[in-house]
Design an enzyme around this catalytic site. Structure first.
Site, PDB file in Angstrom:
ATOM      1  N   THR A   1       0.860  -1.188   0.000  1.00 48.69           N
ATOM      2  CA  THR A   1       0.000   0.000   0.000  1.00 48.69           C
ATOM      3  C   THR A   1       0.893   1.233   0.000  1.00 48.69           C
ATOM      4  O   THR A   1       1.882   1.290   0.744  1.00 48.69           O
ATOM      5  CB  THR A   1      -0.948   0.015   1.213  1.00 48.69           C
ATOM      6  OG1 THR A   1      -1.731   1.219   1.184  1.00 48.69           O
ATOM      7  CG2 THR A   1      -0.204  -0.058   2.529  1.00 48.69           C
TER       8      THR A   1
ATOM      9  N   HIS B   1       2.654 -11.854  14.124  1.00 47.75           N
ATOM     10  CA  HIS B   1       3.744 -12.394  14.948  1.00 47.75           C
ATOM     11  C   HIS B   1       3.550 -13.875  15.254  1.00 47.75           C
ATOM     12  O   HIS B   1       4.483 -14.546  15.725  1.00 47.75           O
ATOM     13  CB  HIS B   1       3.836 -11.605  16.258  1.00 47.75           C
ATOM     14  CG  HIS B   1       5.243 -11.451  16.765  1.00 47.75           C
ATOM     15  ND1 HIS B   1       6.258 -12.313  16.423  1.00 47.75           N
ATOM     16  CD2 HIS B   1       5.814 -10.528  17.596  1.00 47.75           C
ATOM     17  CE1 HIS B   1       7.375 -11.943  17.018  1.00 47.75           C
ATOM     18  NE2 HIS B   1       7.136 -10.851  17.734  1.00 47.75           N
TER      19      HIS B   1
END
Length: 529
Positions: free
Chosen positions: A448, A500
């Site tokens: 993006t 994560h």
């Protein structure tokens, strides 16, 4: 007095742009703030408006031309564009009036004969009733919503005329008339939820609109173009404009189009709504002036969320709640790539018929980094980690309906020119509302670029089930220490948000540093080092 029409200031990460569409021609009269031309950059389309009322004197940069910030692309003659204009316009209006009066009798006789012929044809028409059905939906879409009916029950329609817009989670489908005739019945109103192959209306083939008495035939002949104008609604207004019209309970014929070929633009609709609101509020103002004054600047408008906006909201919330999202940052010196672009951009454009932008380098660098860090190119499926041995990259694109992420597939097999062409095609399809479900499916990683809107730093949100997203930002000159000396360099922040649960800190930082090194030394992309 001639006024320069200039390209607006481009974001710092955008070096040049392309003249996409001129909505006016030399000699056309324009009003202040009217959209004159669309300027297309890598990801956004900028609108250049008229600085004053006047006449277009000259178009310097034609459609397709590459232009830079503040470059003069046209001339506007302030006022009426010359002293003889009024006289010419009077002469033209006199001639038009004479022509109209001369042809009126002939037109009336022709219209009457045509009406008789049409009545005879309709009398011999089949009158077969054809069902209007929802088209087949993609496998991943179970239902859709009736967004906008462009015709009313009883109105005449032509074959392949757009009757209704069907909105799914990500795309708008147009349902056209199966034959010439009349829309006999609407079975599903706007806002209804429908499935594939559901019958939403009935068209009577060869039928006529509501019957009229002979006494009213002369009056109806004066308005003979009404059905034709309604049939061409989809041609003079795009999906975004038609949706804005529907939200304000307007038809295309209610608004005067100022775009190219008489197309209705968003500005035309907004201007019409403002003028209509003033007129509508003038009547109650006389009877209740105090109430009108109190509500003047404190109005509220409640609009239902579109299916796309609902989907965006749902997926963003899921990304925040269902992942262990973390963001790591770095910065990159963009001078080597900017120097490379400046040196070869003209030759590149002549050879490949596309501009050399930044996104081609970004995608190439990301693809190479994904090869070195397969965890970033993986996704979670229950208790399994799915490693993807192909490279499909989603590109975030801003459209009139909201943010979407169409996919560039097999970027490891694409050249920079092919990447630039692919991104341009996806951006144009997104702007025109023509992205398909196939364009949206898949994608293992997202890029993006908030820099085109001026964003200096952000924390992008994951696009599930992907495990990472890279945010590019505004390129800004900053003082940097280089070999013990202070130099002013064009710097850009990079932001990598990752899940994560699947990607550890070592891999995420290594991935981002690899992108930084590849962008600061683009020769590495050629040498694969």
């Amino acid at each position: 007095m001639a006024i320069d029409i200039k390209v607006p200031q481009l974001p710092e990460s955008v070096a040049d742009a392309t003249v996409a569409t001129w909505h006016v021609k030399p000699g056309d009269k324009v009003s202040r703030d009217q959209n004159l031309v669309d300027i297309e950059t890598d990801k956004v389309v900028l609108e250049v408006v008229a600085p004053e009322d006047g006449v277009i004197g000259e178009i310097i940069a034609e459609e397709g031309a590459t232009v830079g910030a503040d470059e003069v692309i046209g001339k506007l003659d302030k006022g009426n564009g010359g002293g003889s204009t009024d006289e010419k316009s009077d002469d033209k209006s006199d001639k038009k009036a004479d022509d109209k009066s001369d042809k009126k009798a002939d037109d009336k006789s022709e219209q009457k004969s045509e009406q008789k012929a049409e009545k005879k044809e309709s009398a011999s028409g089949s009158g077969e009733k054809l069902e209007v059905k929802v088209p087949q939906l993609p496998e991943s879409v179970s239902d859709a919503t009736i967004a906008t009916w462009h015709v009313k029950a009883g109105e005449k329609v032509t074959r392949d005329q757009n009757l209704v817009d069907i909105e799914t989670d990500k795309v708008v489908l147009e349902v056209v008339a199966p034959a010439d005739g009349v829309l006999a019945e609407i079975k599903q109103d706007e806002g209804a939820t429908v499935g594939a192959d559901d019958v939403i209306g009935v068209v009577e083939a060869g039928g006529e609109a509501a019957a009229k008495d002979d006494s009213t035939s002369s009056a109806s002949s004066d308005n003979g173009d009404t059905a034709e104008s309604e049939a061409s609604d989809s041609e003079v207004a795009g999906p975004a404009v038609r949706r804005l019209l529907a939200e304000n309970s307007l038809k295309v014929s209610d608004v005067k189009g100022t775009g190219k070929g008489g197309r209705v633009t968003k500005e035309d609709v907004e201007k019409h709504v403002k003028e209509g609101g003033k007129k509508a509020s003038s009547t109650p103002a006389k009877s209740e002036p105090a109430a009108a004054a109190a509500s003047g600047d404190r109005e509220e408008k409640r609009v239902p969320m579109t299916r796309l906006r609902k989907t965006i909201a749902k997926r963003l919330l899921e990304a925040k709640n269902a992942t262990a999202m973390l963001t790591t940052f770095n910065e990159v010196n963009m001078k080597p790539i900017m120097d490379l672009r400046k040196k070869y951009k003209d030759e590149f454009e002549k050879r490949h018929d596309t501009r050399l932008g930044f996104m081609g380098f970004y995608v190439k660098a990301v693809t190479e980094a994904l090869k070195r860090f397969p965890e970033v190119n993986a996704s979670l499926d229950g208790d399994d980690i799915v490693y993807h041995n192909y490279f499909d990259i989603s590109i975030a694109v801003s459209t009139p309906r909201g943010l979407v992420t169409p996919v560039l597939r097999d970027t490891d097999k694409m050249s920079i020119a092919e990447i630039e062409n692919g991104i341009r095609d996806l951006a144009i399809k997104g702007r025109d509302g023509k992205l398909t479900m196939d364009d949206m499916k898949g994608g293992n990683f997202t890029i993006t670029n908030g820099g085109v809107f001026g964003s200096l730093l952000s924390t992008p949100i994951l696009n599930p089930p992907q495990s990472a997203i890279l945010g590019m930002h505004k390129i800004q000159d900053r003082p940097m220490a280089v070999d013990g000396k202070v130099e002013i360099l064009p710097m850009m922040y990079l932001a990598l948000s990752y899940d994560h649960r699947i990607i550890d800190g070592k891999e995420s930082v290594g991935f981002l540093v690899t992108i930084k090194e590849l962008l600061e030394d683009p020769q590495r992309l050629l040498l694969d080092i």
